[in-house]
Design an enzyme around this catalytic site. Structure first.
Site, short mmCIF file in Angstrom:
data_model
loop_
_atom_site.label_atom_id
_atom_site.label_comp_id
_atom_site.label_asym_id
_atom_site.label_seq_id
_atom_site.Cartn_x
_atom_site.Cartn_y
_atom_site.Cartn_z
N ASP A 209 0.81 -1.21 0.00
CA ASP A 209 0.00 0.00 0.00
C ASP A 209 0.85 1.27 0.00
OD1 ASP A 209 -2.56 1.52 0.45
OD2 ASP A 209 -1.56 2.02 2.32
N LEU A 290 -6.51 6.87 2.99
CA LEU A 290 -6.74 7.87 1.93
C LEU A 290 -5.60 7.94 0.92
CD1 LEU A 290 -8.18 10.74 4.13
CD2 LEU A 290 -9.45 9.29 2.57
N ARG A 291 -4.64 7.03 1.07
CA ARG A 291 -3.50 7.08 0.16
C ARG A 291 -3.93 6.86 -1.29
NH1 ARG A 291 0.19 3.93 2.95
NH2 ARG A 291 1.15 5.67 4.01
N GLY A 292 -4.90 5.98 -1.50
CA GLY A 292 -5.39 5.71 -2.87
C GLY A 292 -5.97 6.95 -3.51
#
Length: 357
Positions: A209, A290-292
């Protein structure tokens, strides 16, 4: 009698041209976008052996324009940007000292599989620090990689702790080394590229991720293309200079395109409605954190900049979102990574597009 042999005109090893690489468009796009905006967070490239992963990454580093660095500085400090400057250079500038600068090729640093944390992060010579009262620091690979590309082949076989250290530095842009109460930090902002073969195991979902993008590459199956690739390689090996000259114009054009995209990037706008739709897709796919969302926003802006535009389109998002999200859907380490179908299906529904075959 001493015979003097004249030095060769070309002292640098010739690298296979980036624009000559056939196929593997997904990998090439992910690498270009990360060079335009290193804050995307790097690329994880998974694919079969012998598909040109290392060749492509070396070709990209060779393609990039030279950068200004402070002469004699082990951290490739940027003479203009305080965020990419070592503390020593900052101190000199604050005291009004003049600093010499030189042009340098963008570094591509190979991380060997057996590397220790000291080799990667650098070490502090405690004896010298205590005896002479100076912070004696021996820079590691992260110092060398600042403002360049750090390549980790077989990253899935690397110790998880070391992968964490690398990704922390890549995300924060700084490397800190502490020992016996002495602390030293230096800029370490680089594009991290990991590659591996899925047969040898996947990275844990938590580490996967942390990579901004995930590109899948496969062995070319079309006989005509395979023949073309083999012939190109044979021509390059036989005479690298002559082969590379054929691609000089294309290389220069792409280099200029990258420079212009880097300059244009701060002006690129992404409409609020499109940002909402990106987050709707992430939510629908149950992407943790919220990285995506952040990476998809950045990648969409980078692809618009690459094509010389200041407005992000739905098509820009469609072209990058699979690369940004597919590796974030895996919750169980035993699951395989989604090919992209789930992401494409969600994009088609949210944006009202037809699902591509």
């Amino acid at each position: 009698m001493t015979v003097t042999i004249p030095a060769p005109i070309r002292t640098r090893r010739q690298v296979f041209p980036f624009t000559a690489i056939v196929g593997q468009e997904e990998m090439k796009l992910a690498l270009l976008l990360n060079v335009i905006d290193p804050k995307i967070g790097g690329v994880m490239i998974m694919g079969d052996r012998g598909t040109g992963k290392s060749t492509t990454i070396r070709a990209l580093a060779d393609l990039l324009p030279e950068i200004d660095v402070v002469a004699g500085d082990p951290f490739n400090s940027d003479p203009q940007d305080p965020d990419l400057m070592s503390d020593e250079v900052k101190q000199k500038l604050e005291q009004g000292e003049a600093i010499a600068t030189v042009k340098k090729k963008v570094q591509m640093v190979d991380l060997p599989l057996g590397a220790t944390e000291d080799r990667v992060c650098g070490t502090i010579d405690i004896e010298k620090a205590l005896a002479d009262g100076v912070k004696a620091f021996e820079p590691g690979l992260l110092a060398k990689a600042n403002r360049g590309i750090l390549y980790v082949d077989e990253v899935n076989l690397l110790d998880d702790h070391l992968v964490d250290v690398l990704l922390d530095s890549a995300a924060g842009g700084w490397n800190t080394v502490e020992r016996e109460g002495i602390s030293i930090r230096h800029p370490a902002q680089f594009v991290m590229v990991g590659s591996g073969n899925p047969e040898e195991g996947e990275l844990r979902p938590q580490l996967l991720d942390r990579f901004g993008m995930h590109a899948e590459i496969h062995t070319v199956r079309e006989p005509d293309l395979r023949v073309k690739i083999v012939e190109q390689r044979a021509d390059f090996d036989a005479n690298p200079d002559v082969f590379s000259q054929k691609y000089d114009a294309e290389q220069s054009a792409l280099q200029e395109k990258i420079v212009q995209a880097q300059q244009l990037l701060p002006s690129v706008k992404l409409d609020y409605d499109l940002r909402v739709k990106i987050s709707e897709i992430c939510s629908e796919l149950d992407v943790d954190g919220l990285r995506g969302d952040i990476v998809t926003n950045r990648a969409a802006k980078a692809i618009a900049a690459l094509e010389g535009r200041t407005e992000v389109t739905v098509d820009d998002i469609r072209r990058v979102i699979v690369l940004c999200l597919r590796h974030r859907l895996r919750k169980d380490p035993l699951e395989s990574i989604d090919s992209g179908y789930k992401v494409s299906k969600s994009v088609a529904r949210v944006f009202g597009l037809e699902l591509e075959e």
